[in-house]
Scaffold this motif. Structure first.
Motif, mmCIF file in Angstrom:
data_model
loop_
_atom_site.group_PDB
_atom_site.id
_atom_site.type_symbol
_atom_site.label_atom_id
_atom_site.label_comp_id
_atom_site.label_asym_id
_atom_site.label_seq_id
_atom_site.Cartn_x
_atom_site.Cartn_y
_atom_site.Cartn_z
ATOM 1 N N UNK A 83 -10.706 -6.014 8.913
ATOM 2 C CA UNK A 83 -10.900 -4.679 8.299
ATOM 3 C C UNK A 83 -10.909 -4.791 6.516
ATOM 4 N N UNK A 84 -12.002 -4.147 5.890
ATOM 5 C CA UNK A 84 -12.047 -4.188 4.479
ATOM 6 C C UNK A 84 -10.626 -3.382 3.630
ATOM 7 N N UNK A 85 -10.152 -2.680 4.397
ATOM 8 C CA UNK A 85 -9.033 -1.720 4.003
ATOM 9 C C UNK A 85 -7.783 -1.825 5.014
ATOM 10 N N UNK A 86 -6.715 -2.429 4.723
ATOM 11 C CA UNK A 86 -5.306 -2.538 5.466
ATOM 12 C C UNK A 86 -4.227 -2.196 4.719
ATOM 13 N N UNK A 87 -3.144 -1.623 5.388
ATOM 14 C CA UNK A 87 -1.849 -1.512 5.054
ATOM 15 C C UNK A 87 -1.052 -2.826 4.841
ATOM 16 N N UNK A 88 -0.941 -3.133 3.508
ATOM 17 C CA UNK A 88 0.090 -4.422 3.625
ATOM 18 C C UNK A 88 0.900 -4.207 2.303
ATOM 19 N N UNK A 89 2.072 -5.171 1.986
ATOM 20 C CA UNK A 89 2.796 -5.234 1.021
ATOM 21 C C UNK A 89 2.440 -6.181 -0.043
ATOM 22 N N UNK A 90 2.120 -5.533 -1.076
ATOM 23 C CA UNK A 90 1.297 -6.095 -2.375
ATOM 24 C C UNK A 90 2.019 -5.709 -3.536
ATOM 25 N N UNK A 91 1.580 -6.322 -4.719
ATOM 26 C CA UNK A 91 2.049 -5.959 -6.021
ATOM 27 C C UNK A 91 1.422 -4.648 -6.444
ATOM 28 N N UNK A 92 2.334 -3.789 -7.157
ATOM 29 C CA UNK A 92 2.121 -2.418 -7.471
ATOM 30 C C UNK A 92 1.027 -2.331 -8.415
ATOM 31 N N UNK A 93 1.138 -2.912 -9.688
ATOM 32 C CA UNK A 93 0.030 -3.325 -10.576
ATOM 33 C C UNK A 93 -0.438 -1.694 -11.002
ATOM 34 N N UNK A 94 0.691 -0.782 -11.283
ATOM 35 C CA UNK A 94 0.418 0.736 -11.688
ATOM 36 C C UNK A 94 -0.132 1.568 -10.488
ATOM 37 N N UNK A 95 -0.102 1.202 -9.331
ATOM 38 C CA UNK A 95 -0.548 2.187 -8.252
ATOM 39 C C UNK A 95 0.462 3.139 -8.227
ATOM 40 N N UNK A 96 1.702 2.967 -8.185
ATOM 41 C CA UNK A 96 2.707 3.893 -8.378
ATOM 42 C C UNK A 96 3.425 4.000 -9.870
ATOM 43 N N UNK B 237 5.415 4.986 -11.590
ATOM 44 C CA UNK B 237 6.894 5.038 -11.911
ATOM 45 C C UNK B 237 7.862 3.994 -11.530
ATOM 46 N N UNK B 238 6.777 2.724 -11.010
ATOM 47 C CA UNK B 238 7.486 1.609 -10.807
ATOM 48 C C UNK B 238 6.936 0.565 -11.597
ATOM 49 N N UNK B 239 7.493 -0.671 -11.808
ATOM 50 C CA UNK B 239 7.098 -1.608 -12.714
ATOM 51 C C UNK B 239 5.998 -2.309 -11.961
ATOM 52 N N UNK B 240 5.009 -2.865 -12.595
ATOM 53 C CA UNK B 240 3.655 -3.289 -12.036
ATOM 54 C C UNK B 240 4.077 -4.672 -11.105
ATOM 55 N N UNK B 241 5.357 -5.217 -11.313
ATOM 56 C CA UNK B 241 5.374 -6.466 -10.575
ATOM 57 C C UNK B 241 6.374 -5.926 -9.182
ATOM 58 N N UNK B 242 6.800 -4.849 -9.116
ATOM 59 C CA UNK B 242 7.297 -4.378 -7.766
ATOM 60 C C UNK B 242 6.351 -4.509 -6.561
ATOM 61 N N UNK B 243 6.656 -4.577 -5.466
ATOM 62 C CA UNK B 243 5.959 -4.652 -4.273
ATOM 63 C C UNK B 243 5.913 -3.567 -3.584
ATOM 64 N N UNK B 244 4.971 -2.829 -3.271
ATOM 65 C CA UNK B 244 4.894 -1.671 -2.520
ATOM 66 C C UNK B 244 3.956 -1.864 -1.341
ATOM 67 N N UNK C 277 -3.929 -2.813 -4.175
ATOM 68 C CA UNK C 277 -4.060 -1.560 -3.570
ATOM 69 C C UNK C 277 -4.803 -0.442 -4.133
ATOM 70 N N UNK C 278 -5.212 0.439 -3.300
ATOM 71 C CA UNK C 278 -5.898 1.504 -3.535
ATOM 72 C C UNK C 278 -5.203 2.681 -4.208
ATOM 73 N N UNK C 279 -5.787 3.449 -4.852
ATOM 74 C CA UNK C 279 -5.120 4.616 -5.522
ATOM 75 C C UNK C 279 -4.370 5.601 -4.669
ATOM 76 N N UNK C 280 -3.018 5.943 -4.900
ATOM 77 C CA UNK C 280 -2.491 6.884 -4.324
ATOM 78 C C UNK C 280 -2.202 8.283 -4.793
ATOM 79 N N UNK C 281 -2.273 9.271 -4.124
ATOM 80 C CA UNK C 281 -2.023 10.774 -4.864
ATOM 81 C C UNK C 281 -0.645 10.683 -5.423
ATOM 82 N N UNK C 282 -0.510 11.817 -6.320
ATOM 83 C CA UNK C 282 0.771 11.763 -6.823
ATOM 84 C C UNK C 282 1.800 12.154 -5.756
ATOM 85 N N UNK C 283 2.822 11.654 -5.766
ATOM 86 C CA UNK C 283 3.994 11.846 -4.756
ATOM 87 C C UNK C 283 5.086 12.813 -5.351
ATOM 88 N N UNK C 284 5.684 13.504 -4.222
ATOM 89 C CA UNK C 284 6.734 14.652 -4.646
ATOM 90 C C UNK C 284 7.888 13.649 -5.214
#
Length: 422
Positions: free
Chosen positions: A317-330, A332-339, A352-359
Motif C-alpha cells: 500500500x502507498x500509505x501505511x502506519x509506521x514508525x518514522x522520523x518526525x521531520x516537523x510532522x508534530x 512540538x517535537x524535534x525533527x529526529x524524534x520517531x513518531x 509521514x503525512x501531515x497531521x491535524x493539530x492535536x489537543x
C-alpha cells in the motif's frame, strides 16, 4: 528477492510465514532466511515454515542458520523480531517495578527501559552487519520498544522503518464492526509507538467520510471493553486510545491487577512450550490456532505490506502506519524524534503525512514520553547508572526520585549480564 528474519526462531515466526505464503504475489520472495542463536527452536520453527510454504505452493527457499552474517548477505530486507534475554528477562521486566508500585510492562515504564538497554546495542550490531553486506538493504524493526530502537537505527544512519501491529489491529476491528473491507478503513493514527490515538476513522480514503463519532456511538461499549477502559472516558475524549494508554489512564488499577495474577511473560512462556511441541509435529503444515493468543495479530500482513512497498515492484500500500522520523510532522517535537503515524512508503523510504493539530491533552503526554525516549536512548548508547536514573525520573509512569533511585538499582541488578558497562 531475499529477506532475512533476525529472531527467526520466535514462536511468532509461523504467523509471518503464513503471511508470506498467502501474499506471495504482493511480496514474491525467492529466499527467506531465518536466523537465531537458539538452534533447537530454530529447527522446529524452520521445519514448520517449510511445510507451510509447501502446502500453500510457495516456490521460495527457506534457509535456517545461526550465523547473522550469512543470513543478511545479499538480503534485500532484514526484519528484526529479536528478544534479548528471552521470556526470562521479560518476566523480570514485568515484576520488579511492581515493588515500587509502578507498572511492570515490557515496553513502557521501567521494564520498557530495561528492554531498551538490552536491545539497542544488539540491534545496532546487527544493523552494521547489514550495512556491510548490502548498504541498500532495508531494515524493518518489529523489536520493542519499537520507537526507541527505530530512533537508534535512524540516528546511526541506517535505512530503517519501524513497524507495530496496533494500527492494523484497529483497522481490522473497526472494519468488522462497520461491516466493510479493511482496505476501506483509513485511520488518523498518531502519537508515539505504544502511545497513540485514533483521531479519525475515514471510509474509502484519507479524504473520505468521517465515521469516528458514529463508531463510538454505535460500538463504544465493545471498543471500551476491548481496551479495558471506561466507555464514558472514550465519549469524553472523542478519540480511541490504543490499549497501551491504559497504563497511563488507569495506572493504579493496572498495578493492583498485575500484583494479583500471573505475569504475561509466564503465560507466554507456557504458551511457547506448547507451541514448540506442536511445531515439532511433522504432520503440522499450517499455523495452529493457539498462535493467535500469542500476540502479534495481523503482524504478517503489516510486514508483507511494508516490505513490498519499500522494495518496489508494484506491491504494498502507498500509505501505511509506521514508525518514522518526525521531520516537523508534530511541530512540538524535534525533527529526529520517531513518531507513529500514516506515511507514504516507497523505495525511497517512509515520509509521514501531515497531521491535524492535536489537543494539548495528547501533545503534553507525547512530548513528555519523547523526552524520556531521548534519555533512554542516551542510556542505552552510553550506559551509566546516572543516565538510567534520569530516564526513569523523566518517565510519566515513574516521576519520583525515590522510585527512580530504587528502580535504577533494580534494573542494573537484573540486567547486569546484558549491560557491558555495568
Amino acid at each position: 528477492m531475499k529477506l532475512a528474519v533476525v529472531g527467526g526462531g520466535s514462536t511468532y515466526t509461523p504467523e509471518l510465514i503464513d503471511g508470506f505464503a498467502r501474499l506471495r504475489d504482493t511480496l514474491p520472495l525467492t529466499e527467506l532466511v531465518l536466523v537465531d542463536p537458539a538452534a533447537d527452536r530454530l529447527e522446529l520453527v524452520g521445519g514448520l515454515a517449510r511445510r507451510i510454504f509447501a502446502k500453500q505452493g510457495h516456490p521460495g527457499k527457506i534457509v535456517t542458520t545461526g550465523d547473522p552474517d550469512a543470513a543478511v548477505a545479499d538480503a534485500d530486507a532484514v526484519l528484526l523480531q529479536l528478544r534479548v534475554g528471552g521470556q526470562a528477562a521479560r518476566q523480570q521486566d514485568e515484576t520488579w517495578p511492581l515493588e515500587c508500585g509502578c507498572v511492570g510492562q515490557e515496553t513502557t515504564g521501567a521494564g520498557g527501559l530495561a528492554k531498551a538497554l538490552r536491545t539497542v546495542p544488539v540491534v545496532l550490531d546487527i544493523a552494521e552487519r547489514v550495512r556491510r553486506a548490502n548498504p541498500d538493504a532495508w531494515i524493518i524493526d518489529f523489536t520493542n520498544p519499537v520507537g526507541i530502537v527505530t530512533r537508534a537505527l535512524l540516528q546511526a544512519g541506517h535505512r530503517a522503518v519501524g513497524l507495530c501491529n496496533v494500527a492494523i489491529g484497529f483497522q481490522r476491528k473497526f472494519a468488522a464492526l462497520l461491516g466493510i473491507a479493511p482496505s476501506d478503513v483509513h485511520l488518523g493514527h498518531v502519537g508515539l509507538n505504544h502511545l497513540t490515538w485514533e483521531t479519525s476513522v475515514r471510509l474509502g480514503g484519507p479524504d473520505g467520510a468521517e465515521v469516528l463519532p458514529e463508531l463510538l456511538a454505535e460500538h463504544g461499549d465493545a471498543i471500551a471493553d476491548d481496551l479495558r477502559l471506561p466507555r464514558p472516558l472514550l465519549d469524553r475524549l472523542g478519540v480511541i486510545p490504543s490499549y497501551y494508554l491504559r497504563y497511563f489512564y488507569a495506572h493504579d488499577e493496572v498495578v493492583r491487577e498485575l500484583r494479583t495474577k500471573p505475569s504475561r511473560a509466564a503465560e507466554v512462556a507456557a504458551m511457547e512450550r506448547e507451541l514448540l511441541t506442536m511445531y515439532g509435529d511433522p504432520g503440522l503444515d499450517e499455523k495452529p490456532e493457539l498462535l493467535a493468543a500469542r500476540g502479534g495479530a495481523f503482524y504478517s500482513e503489516a510486514a508483507v505490506d511494508l516490505a513490498a512497498a519499500l522494495l518496489g515492484g508494484g506491491g504494498g500500500s502507498p500509505v501505511q502506519v509506521v514508525n518514522v522520523r518526525n521531520d516537523g510532522t508534530l511541530p512540538f517535537l524535534p525533527d529526529d524524534a520517531v513518531i507513529e503515524a500514516p506515511a507514504r512508503v516507497d523505495r525511497r523510504g517512509a515520509a509521514p503525512l501531515p497531521v491535524p493539530e492535536l489537543d494539548p491533552l495528547y501533545t503534553g503526554l507525547i512530548a513528555a514520553v519523547t523526552a524520556y525516549e531521548d534519555l533512554a536512548l542516551e542510556a542505552a548508547l552510553r550506559g551509566g547508572r546516572d543516565r538510567v536514573f534520569k530516564a526513569l525520573l523523566s518517565h510519566p509512569l515513574i516521576g519520583q526520585s525515590a522510585h527512580a533511585d530504587t528502580l535504577a538499582d533494580q534494573l542494573i541488578a537484573h540486567n547486569r549480564e546484558h549491560l557491558t558497562w555495568a
